[in-house]
Design a protein around this motif. Structure first.
Motif, PDB file in Angstrom:
ATOM      1  N   LYS A 118       0.801  -1.149   0.011  1.00  0.00           N
ATOM      2  CA  LYS A 118      -0.012  -0.053  -0.162  1.00  0.00           C
ATOM      3  C   LYS A 118       1.029   1.271   0.010  1.00  0.00           C
ATOM      4  O   LYS A 118       1.793   1.290   0.823  1.00  0.00           O
ATOM      5  CB  LYS A 118      -0.875   0.068   1.434  1.00  0.00           C
ATOM      6  CG  LYS A 118      -1.795  -0.940   1.325  1.00  0.00           C
ATOM      7  CD  LYS A 118      -2.809  -1.200   2.309  1.00  0.00           C
ATOM      8  CE  LYS A 118      -4.262  -2.063   2.157  1.00  0.00           C
ATOM      9  NZ  LYS A 118      -3.713  -3.591   1.737  1.00  0.00           N
ATOM     10  N   VAL A 119       0.584   2.313  -0.889  1.00  0.00           N
ATOM     11  CA  VAL A 119       1.465   3.267  -1.356  1.00  0.00           C
ATOM     12  C   VAL A 119       0.659   4.680  -1.148  1.00  0.00           C
ATOM     13  O   VAL A 119      -0.218   4.670  -1.971  1.00  0.00           O
ATOM     14  CB  VAL A 119       2.373   3.139  -2.636  1.00  0.00           C
ATOM     15  CG1 VAL A 119       3.206   4.401  -2.925  1.00  0.00           C
ATOM     16  CG2 VAL A 119       2.991   2.024  -2.824  1.00  0.00           C
ATOM     17  N   LEU A 120       1.072   5.426  -0.443  1.00  0.00           N
ATOM     18  CA  LEU A 120       0.042   6.806  -0.252  1.00  0.00           C
ATOM     19  C   LEU A 120       1.192   7.992  -0.769  1.00  0.00           C
ATOM     20  O   LEU A 120       2.467   7.934  -0.279  1.00  0.00           O
ATOM     21  CB  LEU A 120      -0.122   7.127   1.181  1.00  0.00           C
ATOM     22  CG  LEU A 120      -0.783   8.452   1.646  1.00  0.00           C
ATOM     23  CD1 LEU A 120      -2.192   8.498   0.675  1.00  0.00           C
ATOM     24  CD2 LEU A 120      -0.954   8.789   2.930  1.00  0.00           C
ATOM     25  N   PHE A 121       0.476   8.745  -1.605  1.00  0.00           N
ATOM     26  CA  PHE A 121       1.322   9.660  -2.401  1.00  0.00           C
ATOM     27  C   PHE A 121       0.547  11.158  -1.651  1.00  0.00           C
ATOM     28  O   PHE A 121      -0.533  11.091  -1.691  1.00  0.00           O
ATOM     29  CB  PHE A 121       1.308   9.968  -3.741  1.00  0.00           C
ATOM     30  CG  PHE A 121       1.927   8.993  -4.251  1.00  0.00           C
ATOM     31  CD1 PHE A 121       3.374   9.041  -4.758  1.00  0.00           C
ATOM     32  CD2 PHE A 121       1.178   7.744  -4.758  1.00  0.00           C
ATOM     33  CE1 PHE A 121       3.973   7.708  -5.083  1.00  0.00           C
ATOM     34  CE2 PHE A 121       1.923   6.723  -5.361  1.00  0.00           C
ATOM     35  CZ  PHE A 121       3.176   6.453  -5.723  1.00  0.00           C
ATOM     36  N   PHE A 196       4.993   8.822   0.352  1.00  0.00           N
ATOM     37  CA  PHE A 196       5.888   9.755  -0.291  1.00  0.00           C
ATOM     38  C   PHE A 196       5.171  11.006  -0.560  1.00  0.00           C
ATOM     39  O   PHE A 196       3.910  11.137  -0.981  1.00  0.00           O
ATOM     40  CB  PHE A 196       6.094   9.254  -1.766  1.00  0.00           C
ATOM     41  CG  PHE A 196       6.786   7.671  -1.728  1.00  0.00           C
ATOM     42  CD1 PHE A 196       7.964   7.769  -1.251  1.00  0.00           C
ATOM     43  CD2 PHE A 196       6.066   6.701  -2.594  1.00  0.00           C
ATOM     44  CE1 PHE A 196       8.673   6.134  -1.225  1.00  0.00           C
ATOM     45  CE2 PHE A 196       6.978   5.455  -2.656  1.00  0.00           C
ATOM     46  CZ  PHE A 196       7.882   5.318  -2.231  1.00  0.00           C
ATOM     47  N   THR A 197       6.013  11.975  -0.137  1.00  0.00           N
ATOM     48  CA  THR A 197       5.620  13.351  -0.257  1.00  0.00           C
ATOM     49  C   THR A 197       6.051  13.988  -1.782  1.00  0.00           C
ATOM     50  O   THR A 197       7.103  13.743  -2.055  1.00  0.00           O
ATOM     51  CB  THR A 197       5.918  14.352   0.796  1.00  0.00           C
ATOM     52  OG1 THR A 197       7.344  14.272   0.818  1.00  0.00           O
ATOM     53  CG2 THR A 197       5.259  14.213   2.077  1.00  0.00           C
ATOM     54  N   PRO A 214       5.878   2.894   7.894  1.00  0.00           N
ATOM     55  CA  PRO A 214       6.213   2.717   6.720  1.00  0.00           C
ATOM     56  C   PRO A 214       7.454   3.365   6.035  1.00  0.00           C
ATOM     57  O   PRO A 214       8.090   4.308   6.832  1.00  0.00           O
ATOM     58  CB  PRO A 214       4.841   3.268   5.890  1.00  0.00           C
ATOM     59  CG  PRO A 214       4.645   4.538   6.892  1.00  0.00           C
ATOM     60  CD  PRO A 214       4.965   3.803   8.265  1.00  0.00           C
ATOM     61  N   VAL A 215       8.114   2.735   5.050  1.00  0.00           N
ATOM     62  CA  VAL A 215       9.260   3.565   4.428  1.00  0.00           C
ATOM     63  C   VAL A 215       8.800   4.862   3.779  1.00  0.00           C
ATOM     64  O   VAL A 215       7.761   4.756   3.055  1.00  0.00           O
ATOM     65  CB  VAL A 215       9.868   2.665   3.452  1.00  0.00           C
ATOM     66  CG1 VAL A 215      10.872   3.348   2.699  1.00  0.00           C
ATOM     67  CG2 VAL A 215      10.271   1.283   4.195  1.00  0.00           C
ATOM     68  N   SER A 216       9.270   5.938   3.951  1.00  0.00           N
ATOM     69  CA  SER A 216       8.823   7.092   3.345  1.00  0.00           C
ATOM     70  C   SER A 216      10.117   7.986   2.889  1.00  0.00           C
ATOM     71  O   SER A 216      11.116   7.911   3.053  1.00  0.00           O
ATOM     72  CB  SER A 216       8.090   8.175   4.492  1.00  0.00           C
ATOM     73  OG  SER A 216       9.378   8.545   5.546  1.00  0.00           O
ATOM     74  N   ALA A 217       9.577   8.837   1.904  1.00  0.00           N
ATOM     75  CA  ALA A 217      10.638   9.619   1.235  1.00  0.00           C
ATOM     76  C   ALA A 217      10.021  11.066   0.580  1.00  0.00           C
ATOM     77  O   ALA A 217       8.632  10.899   0.391  1.00  0.00           O
ATOM     78  CB  ALA A 217      11.375   8.759   0.094  1.00  0.00           C
ATOM     79  N   HIS A 218      10.805  11.907   0.278  1.00  0.00           N
ATOM     80  CA  HIS A 218      10.365  13.062  -0.316  1.00  0.00           C
ATOM     81  C   HIS A 218      10.606  13.181  -1.926  1.00  0.00           C
ATOM     82  O   HIS A 218      11.776  13.041  -2.371  1.00  0.00           O
ATOM     83  CB  HIS A 218      10.841  14.169   0.163  1.00  0.00           C
ATOM     84  CG  HIS A 218      10.495  15.549  -0.457  1.00  0.00           C
ATOM     85  ND1 HIS A 218       9.009  15.834  -0.527  1.00  0.00           N
ATOM     86  CD2 HIS A 218      11.058  16.859  -1.051  1.00  0.00           C
ATOM     87  CE1 HIS A 218       9.014  17.003  -1.129  1.00  0.00           C
ATOM     88  NE2 HIS A 218      10.155  17.677  -1.330  1.00  0.00           N
ATOM     89  N   TRP A 219       9.457  13.065  -2.828  1.00  0.00           N
ATOM     90  CA  TRP A 219       9.883  13.175  -4.171  1.00  0.00           C
ATOM     91  C   TRP A 219       9.351  14.478  -4.812  1.00  0.00           C
ATOM     92  O   TRP A 219       8.456  14.432  -5.500  1.00  0.00           O
ATOM     93  CB  TRP A 219       9.054  11.798  -4.687  1.00  0.00           C
ATOM     94  CG  TRP A 219       9.726  10.570  -4.626  1.00  0.00           C
ATOM     95  CD1 TRP A 219      10.837  10.353  -3.975  1.00  0.00           C
ATOM     96  CD2 TRP A 219       9.358   9.275  -5.101  1.00  0.00           C
ATOM     97  NE1 TRP A 219      10.877   8.979  -3.990  1.00  0.00           N
ATOM     98  CE2 TRP A 219      10.142   8.381  -4.636  1.00  0.00           C
ATOM     99  CE3 TRP A 219       8.288   9.075  -6.040  1.00  0.00           C
ATOM    100  CZ2 TRP A 219      10.076   6.932  -5.181  1.00  0.00           C
ATOM    101  CZ3 TRP A 219       7.956   7.725  -6.327  1.00  0.00           C
ATOM    102  CH2 TRP A 219       8.689   6.529  -5.674  1.00  0.00           C
TER     103      TRP A 219
END
Length: 281
Positions: A118-121, A196-197, A214-219
């Protein structure tokens, strides 16, 4: 070593300095202009200067001049050394309690068994960039990923240029709507594997900790909504944003998720966020 650690903890013990540190950590590995930090945290320039100078002296952040702008970033090596020292000291004999690899591991995505990542943008308005990302993720890896998007301050309607680009690319736009981030923070919300933001403003805002770590990152990408000119020129800005997001999502979907430990996976998604700021598709 203990004196240095004590000084760093003292610096971070100040709530406003900690806020600066946390913002830079959320945006890592980006270098953030001082003006953007001050605006995001509501600080006067001289007040921010005092805070970042203390963080600089403690070795927790680095500074770089780009033209007339001062930009700041987390010194990740020093930060890791600081917290590694604390964890090894506090958790001596029980490293499994404190290690980053003690965080929940990713399960293997097995659609037949009912598990999909599950991925949240996230962006501010949830009308363009995050909507594009949600649609692309669903298209390129919908067999393994459930894609969601939300906004910290969502608009009432989707941007028509974003919807038009998605329709041109063959995406089903009937399932899309603008959603508030709060919709995904209740007890019945999905538990995300990745967050991801995709805009700087959303990344600069404080968000509650996500359940399940969750694993998170800024894109982060430039906002195509701000493009000026003719309709054709504005549409091109959305096409470029679509292309950049598609390239990143393709790279992400190709990662060998099961074989990567958490630290390697975090490094990989951070690196994806540093790829080109525009693209074509």
């Amino acid at each position: 070593m203990e004196l240095k650690i004590s000084n760093q903890l003292s610096v971070l013990g100040h709530p406003q300095r900690l806020s600066v540190f946390r913002l830079l950590m959320r945006r890592y590995p980006d270098r953030i202009p001082a003006t953007e930090i001050a605006r995001a945290l509501g600080l006067k320039p001289n007040t921010l200067s005092a805070y970042v100078n203390a963080l600089l002296q403690a070795g927790l952040v680095t500074q770089e001049r780009v033209g007339t702008s001062l930009r700041y970033a987390i010194d990740m090596d020093t930060t890791r050394n600081t917290f590694d020292y604390l964890l090894l000291d506090c958790c001596r004999g029980r490293p499994e309690t404190c290690s980053i690899n003690a965080y929940p591991a990713l399960s293997k995505a097995d659609p037949m068994a009912g598990h999909r990542y599950k991925v949240l943008f996230i962006c501010t308005g949830n009308s363009a960039r995050s909507i594009l990302a949600e649609s692309i993720m669903r298209d390129v890896a919908g067999d393994r990923f459930d894609a969601y998007s939300a906004g910290t301050n969502p608009r009432s309607e989707l941007n028509p240029f974003a919807v038009d680009v998605l329709a041109q690319k063959g995406h089903d736009v009937s399932v899309l709507r603008s959603k508030n981030l709060a919709e995904f923070q209740g007890p019945d919300a999905p538990q995300f594997d990745f967050v991801f933001t995709v805009c700087n403003q959303a990344a600069n805002e404080e968000c509650p900790a996500w359940q399940g770590q969750p694993v998170s990152a800024h894109w982060g990408l430039p906002d195509p909504v701000k493009a000026e000119g003719s309709d054709a020129e504005r549409s091109l800005a959305f096409q470029q944003t679509y292309g950049a997001l598609r390239n990143r999502i393709l790279a992400f979907a190709a990662l060998p998720l099961i074989s990567l430990d958490r630290m390697s996976l975090q490094s990989a998604v951070d690196q994806i966020g540093q790829t080109e700021k525009g693209g074509t598709a």
